[in-house]
Design an enzyme around this catalytic site. Sequence first.
Site, mmCIF file in Angstrom:
data_model
loop_
_atom_site.group_PDB
_atom_site.id
_atom_site.type_symbol
_atom_site.label_atom_id
_atom_site.label_comp_id
_atom_site.label_asym_id
_atom_site.label_seq_id
_atom_site.Cartn_x
_atom_site.Cartn_y
_atom_site.Cartn_z
ATOM 1 N N LYS A 54 0.919 -1.101 0.084
ATOM 2 C CA LYS A 54 0.041 -0.159 -0.037
ATOM 3 C C LYS A 54 0.960 1.185 0.021
ATOM 4 O O LYS A 54 1.317 1.625 1.093
ATOM 5 C CB LYS A 54 -1.013 0.037 1.112
ATOM 6 N N GLU A 112 9.940 2.140 10.940
ATOM 7 C CA GLU A 112 10.765 3.261 10.761
ATOM 8 C C GLU A 112 10.083 4.518 10.604
ATOM 9 O O GLU A 112 9.349 4.990 9.850
ATOM 10 C CB GLU A 112 11.587 3.130 9.344
ATOM 11 N N CYS A 154 13.324 11.775 6.793
ATOM 12 C CA CYS A 154 13.332 11.228 8.104
ATOM 13 C C CYS A 154 14.731 11.680 8.531
ATOM 14 O O CYS A 154 14.690 11.862 9.960
ATOM 15 C CB CYS A 154 13.102 9.823 8.024
ATOM 16 N N GLU A 199 9.071 16.804 15.354
ATOM 17 C CA GLU A 199 9.452 16.709 13.855
ATOM 18 C C GLU A 199 8.500 17.571 13.101
ATOM 19 O O GLU A 199 7.288 17.489 13.357
ATOM 20 C CB GLU A 199 8.941 15.395 13.398
HETATM 21 P P1 NAD Z 1 2.097 8.897 7.811
HETATM 22 O O1 NAD Z 1 2.373 8.030 8.862
HETATM 23 O O2 NAD Z 1 1.129 9.694 7.706
HETATM 24 O O3 NAD Z 1 1.881 7.645 6.468
HETATM 25 C C1 NAD Z 1 2.697 6.501 6.330
HETATM 26 C C2 NAD Z 1 1.831 5.600 5.621
HETATM 27 O O4 NAD Z 1 1.061 4.780 6.734
HETATM 28 C C3 NAD Z 1 0.943 5.869 4.358
HETATM 29 O O5 NAD Z 1 0.949 4.831 3.631
HETATM 30 C C4 NAD Z 1 -0.337 6.004 5.228
HETATM 31 O O6 NAD Z 1 -1.398 5.899 4.445
HETATM 32 C C5 NAD Z 1 -0.169 4.757 6.141
HETATM 33 N N1 NAD Z 1 -1.085 4.915 7.669
HETATM 34 C C6 NAD Z 1 -1.807 5.791 8.020
HETATM 35 N N2 NAD Z 1 -2.209 5.701 9.056
HETATM 36 C C7 NAD Z 1 -2.400 4.304 9.074
HETATM 37 C C8 NAD Z 1 -3.034 3.229 9.929
HETATM 38 N N3 NAD Z 1 -3.802 3.678 11.041
HETATM 39 N N4 NAD Z 1 -2.874 1.949 9.610
HETATM 40 C C9 NAD Z 1 -2.059 1.503 8.796
HETATM 41 N N5 NAD Z 1 -1.501 2.419 7.676
HETATM 42 C C10 NAD Z 1 -1.601 3.718 8.114
HETATM 43 O O7 NAD Z 1 3.569 9.388 7.085
HETATM 44 P P2 NAD Z 1 3.898 10.084 5.906
HETATM 45 O O8 NAD Z 1 3.367 11.817 5.867
HETATM 46 O O9 NAD Z 1 3.432 9.417 4.673
HETATM 47 O O10 NAD Z 1 5.367 10.365 6.002
HETATM 48 C C11 NAD Z 1 6.083 11.005 6.661
HETATM 49 C C12 NAD Z 1 6.594 10.567 8.049
HETATM 50 O O11 NAD Z 1 7.548 9.244 7.658
HETATM 51 C C13 NAD Z 1 7.655 11.205 8.767
HETATM 52 O O12 NAD Z 1 7.376 11.065 10.209
HETATM 53 C C14 NAD Z 1 9.079 10.593 8.507
HETATM 54 O O13 NAD Z 1 10.046 11.045 9.559
HETATM 55 C C15 NAD Z 1 8.717 9.274 8.220
HETATM 56 N N6 NAD Z 1 9.880 8.438 7.699
HETATM 57 C C16 NAD Z 1 10.668 7.749 8.394
HETATM 58 C C17 NAD Z 1 11.571 7.133 7.684
HETATM 59 C C18 NAD Z 1 12.731 6.307 8.259
HETATM 60 O O14 NAD Z 1 13.104 5.533 7.678
HETATM 61 N N7 NAD Z 1 12.830 6.289 9.694
HETATM 62 C C19 NAD Z 1 11.927 7.469 6.422
HETATM 63 C C20 NAD Z 1 10.791 8.272 5.547
HETATM 64 C C21 NAD Z 1 9.987 8.783 6.415
#
Ligand code: NAD
Length: 499
Positions: free
Chosen positions: A178, A253, A287, A388
């Site tokens: 997804k 992550e 991130c 963040e």
């Molecule tokens: P997000 O948490 O909003 O969404 C991430 C994914 O999770 C999306 O596909 C979203 O649809 C899905 N999702 C949301 N709620 C969910 C639920 N209840 N159950 C299952 N899936 C769900 O994050 P974002 O805005 O897409 O990305 C930014 C975040 O990602 C930042 O916090 C960033 O630091 C983090 N990030 C971390 C890394 C790492 O390797 N540590 C790398 C890139 C981004």
Amino acid sequence: MATTTAKSFQNYIGGEWVDAASGETFETKSPATGETLGVFPRSSADDVDKAVDAAKAAYEEWRLVPAPRRGEILFRFGRLLADQKDEVAQLMAREMGKVLPEAAGDVQEAIDMSFYMGGEGRRLFGQTTPSELKDKFNMSVRQPIGVVGVITPWNFPIAIPSWKIAPALVCGNTVVFKPATDTPLLGERFVELLAEAGVPPGVVNIVHGGGGAVGDRLVKHPDVPVITLTGSRETGVEVMRNAADNLKHIHLELGGKNAIIVLDDADLDLAVEGIIWSAFGTSGQRCTAASRVIAQDGIYEELQSRLVKAAEQLRLGPGWQDGVDVGPVINQKALEKIHSYTEIGKDEGAKLLTGGEVASGNGLSDGFFYRPTIFGDVDPGMRVAQEEIFGPTTALIRVRDVDEAVRVSNGIEFGLSSSIFTRDVNTAFRAMRDLEAGITYINAGTIGAEVHLPFGGTKGTGNGHREAGQAALDVFTEWKSIYVDYSGKLQKAQIDTAS
Ligand code: NAD
């Protein structure tokens, strides 16, 4: 392009391209211009269930395909991606907003990961060990687990899927993927190329839609034993809770609040370059972005004025245009969140040195552009130094010495990336030991991971797992210990100690 003429895309389930059961759709738009780039199925639990059924059925054959053959498919995928690197990077600049060189780097990371994990098909090493009993042979082997739910964010829309899907596949698992709703087009292209590389029907499935519907069902589905999620800390916590009843393997992550330490003896030219790249590259939406700069007293003023000058020279614009340094942020909500932190910083008493506003005019008004923003005189406890923001904002913090610098760097809930600029080798080694983070850079910014090393963070950044490198294999396999007794008699471990 008008909405009505945008191309429609489908889910990929069991080797077939299909619409969502509900027939509902959503659009993906360019954050630089607002142009509609495609229409995608807004899927629901029904679509997830079909994809999981397909992945579960495909698993029975895929797990038996010799690992080197699985690896060869990843090599083919890596080559296809390399052939289409420029085109995919262009697509990324349009759908996600990164500037082209960074978009090409995102694709390159996926190429590297595919080749690295393709090679793993000829390793996947276990161990053989001596037995405590005569005529007995012991070994441990890695075993695939089953259907893996892959849930990804939008900020590395090709690299992050590869970090998860390549190791999942080479280990013998099948996948339901997804992607984020902001970057479905890139997710779709990723899966198209996997299919072209020879991944059999059902082995990789893509289901488009939101986290609350598609993601949530994947997390709760009893036939999906592994969930790998990259996203925000809040989502990670919710996913872990929702998966608890099924005792799933959960790989998280999550966010970061990474700092670059600059000491008095640092090469300042290098430090400025590293900070600008780490704080404002990908518009700060990494991130591992440097959202804090911890500067020692002696160079604080000099560093501050050089950073402001460098930030003000950055050119904003659509990622695909020549000479652009900083693209848009992903959407209106992100723009509002970033600006709200500018207000928070000002209210807290931090000094706004540059930026702090939405950028408009000169062709920027149709997109989500924010001026690179630097706060000075930031107290380590302020919200702009703790939370963040995920945008082009960084906070300058003044410290007296290296001990205080390390304390401030560690004084947050996250533990992803860290960095120190110093010419003193003893100080560098102490920092390598004492910085509480999954990654530490010496005389480089907080960015620059390579695929053959573990990637991930400590504390609130994750739950102890790592992706990339050999460490990723632990997410996608179970260890099995095997004992082979060829003595022809019943030997009892811990009891027949005299033999
Ligand atoms: P997000 O948490 O909003 O969404 C991430 C994914 O999770 C999306 O596909 C979203 O649809 C899905 N999702 C949301 N709620 C969910 C639920 N209840 N159950 C299952 N899936 C769900 O994050 P974002 O805005 O897409 O990305 C930014 C975040 O990602 C930042 O916090 C960033 O630091 C983090 N990030 C971390 C890394 C790492 O390797 N540590 C790398 C890139 C981004």
